[in-house]
Design a protein around this motif. Structure first.
Motif, PDB file in Angstrom:
ATOM      1  N   THR A 189      44.271   2.892  27.185  1.00 32.79           N
ATOM      2  CA  THR A 189      45.088   2.306  28.245  1.00 32.79           C
ATOM      3  C   THR A 189      46.043   1.294  27.615  1.00 32.79           C
ATOM      4  N   SER A 190      46.873   0.701  28.418  1.00 33.06           N
ATOM      5  CA  SER A 190      47.776  -0.324  27.896  1.00 33.06           C
ATOM      6  C   SER A 190      47.008  -1.560  27.449  1.00 33.06           C
ATOM      7  N   ALA A 191      45.758  -1.702  27.894  1.00 35.09           N
ATOM      8  CA  ALA A 191      44.931  -2.848  27.513  1.00 35.09           C
ATOM      9  C   ALA A 191      43.992  -2.529  26.352  1.00 35.09           C
ATOM     10  N   GLY A 192      44.098  -1.328  25.757  1.00 36.35           N
ATOM     11  CA  GLY A 192      43.258  -0.968  24.619  1.00 36.35           C
ATOM     12  C   GLY A 192      42.454   0.300  24.868  1.00 36.35           C
ATOM     13  N   VAL A 193      41.481   0.533  24.008  1.00 33.29           N
ATOM     14  CA  VAL A 193      40.638   1.723  24.104  1.00 33.29           C
ATOM     15  C   VAL A 193      39.375   1.371  24.880  1.00 33.29           C
ATOM     16  N   HIS A 194      39.051   2.204  25.832  1.00 35.21           N
ATOM     17  CA  HIS A 194      37.859   2.048  26.663  1.00 35.21           C
ATOM     18  C   HIS A 194      37.093   3.370  26.637  1.00 35.21           C
ATOM     19  N   TYR A 195      35.930   3.388  27.269  1.00 35.65           N
ATOM     20  CA  TYR A 195      35.193   4.652  27.345  1.00 35.65           C
ATOM     21  C   TYR A 195      34.409   4.734  28.632  1.00 35.65           C
ATOM     22  N   SER A 196      34.124   5.967  29.007  1.00 36.37           N
ATOM     23  CA  SER A 196      33.238   6.233  30.136  1.00 36.37           C
ATOM     24  C   SER A 196      31.960   6.842  29.576  1.00 36.37           C
ATOM     25  N   GLU A 197      30.901   6.739  30.345  1.00 35.68           N
ATOM     26  CA  GLU A 197      29.605   7.250  29.918  1.00 35.68           C
ATOM     27  C   GLU A 197      29.027   8.155  30.994  1.00 35.68           C
ATOM     28  N   THR A 198      28.462   9.268  30.562  1.00 31.42           N
ATOM     29  CA  THR A 198      27.707  10.131  31.456  1.00 31.42           C
ATOM     30  C   THR A 198      26.351  10.425  30.826  1.00 31.42           C
ATOM     31  N   ASP A 199      25.368  10.599  31.674  1.00 27.89           N
ATOM     32  CA  ASP A 199      24.019  10.894  31.176  1.00 27.89           C
ATOM     33  C   ASP A 199      23.961  12.295  30.591  1.00 27.89           C
ATOM     34  N   VAL A 200      23.208  12.446  29.515  1.00 27.16           N
ATOM     35  CA  VAL A 200      22.960  13.751  28.895  1.00 27.16           C
ATOM     36  C   VAL A 200      21.651  14.294  29.465  1.00 27.16           C
ATOM     37  N   ILE A 201      21.665  15.550  29.871  1.00 23.99           N
ATOM     38  CA  ILE A 201      20.427  16.187  30.324  1.00 23.99           C
ATOM     39  C   ILE A 201      19.572  16.463  29.096  1.00 23.99           C
ATOM     40  N   PRO A 202      18.334  15.973  29.079  1.00 25.64           N
ATOM     41  CA  PRO A 202      17.457  16.225  27.932  1.00 25.64           C
ATOM     42  C   PRO A 202      17.238  17.732  27.747  1.00 25.64           C
ATOM     43  N   TYR A 203      17.223  18.184  26.471  1.00 24.43           N
ATOM     44  CA  TYR A 203      17.085  19.613  26.216  1.00 24.43           C
ATOM     45  C   TYR A 203      16.466  19.873  24.849  1.00 24.43           C
ATOM     46  N   VAL A 204      15.990  21.087  24.678  1.00 27.51           N
ATOM     47  CA  VAL A 204      15.567  21.622  23.376  1.00 27.51           C
ATOM     48  C   VAL A 204      16.086  23.053  23.320  1.00 27.51           C
ATOM     49  N   LYS A 205      16.786  23.381  22.231  1.00 30.22           N
ATOM     50  CA  LYS A 205      17.243  24.750  21.984  1.00 30.22           C
ATOM     51  C   LYS A 205      16.518  25.265  20.749  1.00 30.22           C
ATOM     52  N   VAL A 206      16.116  26.532  20.790  1.00 32.60           N
ATOM     53  CA  VAL A 206      15.368  27.095  19.668  1.00 32.60           C
ATOM     54  C   VAL A 206      15.582  28.608  19.610  1.00 32.60           C
ATOM     55  N   GLU A 207      15.550  29.159  18.398  1.00 31.80           N
ATOM     56  CA  GLU A 207      15.544  30.600  18.198  1.00 31.80           C
ATOM     57  C   GLU A 207      14.182  30.959  17.624  1.00 31.80           C
ATOM     58  N   CYS A 208      13.544  31.959  18.219  1.00 29.57           N
ATOM     59  CA  CYS A 208      12.213  32.340  17.736  1.00 29.57           C
ATOM     60  C   CYS A 208      12.009  33.843  17.872  1.00 29.57           C
ATOM     61  N   VAL A 209      10.991  34.334  17.176  1.00 30.30           N
ATOM     62  CA  VAL A 209      10.624  35.737  17.300  1.00 30.30           C
ATOM     63  C   VAL A 209       9.645  35.882  18.458  1.00 30.30           C
ATOM     64  N   VAL A 210       9.556  37.108  18.969  1.00 33.47           N
ATOM     65  CA  VAL A 210       8.716  37.368  20.138  1.00 33.47           C
ATOM     66  C   VAL A 210       7.646  38.397  19.764  1.00 33.47           C
ATOM     67  N   PRO A 211       6.463  37.905  19.340  1.00 32.59           N
ATOM     68  CA  PRO A 211       5.368  38.844  19.070  1.00 32.59           C
ATOM     69  C   PRO A 211       4.759  39.327  20.389  1.00 32.59           C
ATOM     70  N   LYS A 212       3.838  40.255  20.301  1.00 36.30           N
ATOM     71  CA  LYS A 212       3.226  40.847  21.493  1.00 36.30           C
ATOM     72  C   LYS A 212       2.570  39.793  22.393  1.00 36.30           C
ATOM     73  N   ASP A 213       1.975  38.746  21.795  1.00 36.01           N
ATOM     74  CA  ASP A 213       1.271  37.727  22.587  1.00 36.01           C
ATOM     75  C   ASP A 213       2.159  36.539  22.968  1.00 36.01           C
ATOM     76  N   PHE A 214       3.479  36.709  22.927  1.00 33.22           N
ATOM     77  CA  PHE A 214       4.424  35.661  23.296  1.00 33.22           C
ATOM     78  C   PHE A 214       4.163  35.221  24.743  1.00 33.22           C
ATOM     79  N   PRO A 215       4.124  33.902  25.006  1.00 30.04           N
ATOM     80  CA  PRO A 215       3.809  33.416  26.362  1.00 30.04           C
ATOM     81  C   PRO A 215       5.002  33.547  27.320  1.00 30.04           C
TER      82      PRO A 215
END
Length: 119
Positions: A39-65
């Motif tokens: 802005t004309s008064a300098g740099v500012h920022y806004s904040e938004t909440d991050v949704i907690p998450y886990v991303k993973v790649e895995c194999v799927v054996p026969k007994d996969f849940p």
């Protein structure tokens, strides 16, 4: 001697069932996302909440849940990283389509949840 290991094998448990991780594991380091604007008064920022998450790649054996992972909406997902850091997602549920790939037997899973805590 200090532990300098930062990458390697990670472990994922979903309600106590350990998954066979083959690819990357990802969890957010912060609880908020910031966006800067000038802005004309300098740099500012806004904040938004991050949704907690886990991303993973895995194999799927026969007994996969599969049913437990796809039907439950109050999962506890624990991600243990090779450097010793542990992220626990509570109130977790599967988001996005999770498709099993027949050519390599893998699936990419993304869990969102109520709360994520680094231990």
């Amino acid at each position: 001697m200090s532990n300098k290991k930062v990458a390697g094998t990670c472990y994922i448990k979903v309600d106590g069932d350990q998954l066979a991780v083959t690819g990357g594991v990802e969890a957010p380091l912060t609880d908020v996302e910031r966006e800067a604007f000038k802005t004309s008064a300098g740099v500012h920022y806004s904040e938004t909440d991050v949704i907690p998450y886990v991303k993973v790649e895995c194999v799927v054996p026969k007994d996969f849940p599969r049913e437990a992972i796809t039907k439950n909406d109050d999962l506890t997902v624990t991600a243990e990283f090779a450097n010793g850091n542990v992220y626990v997602l509570s109130g977790g549920f599967l988001v996005n389509p999770a498709a099993l790939k027949g050519d390599d037997g893998k699936v990419e899973l993304e869990f969102n949840g109520e709360k994520g805590i680094w231990q």
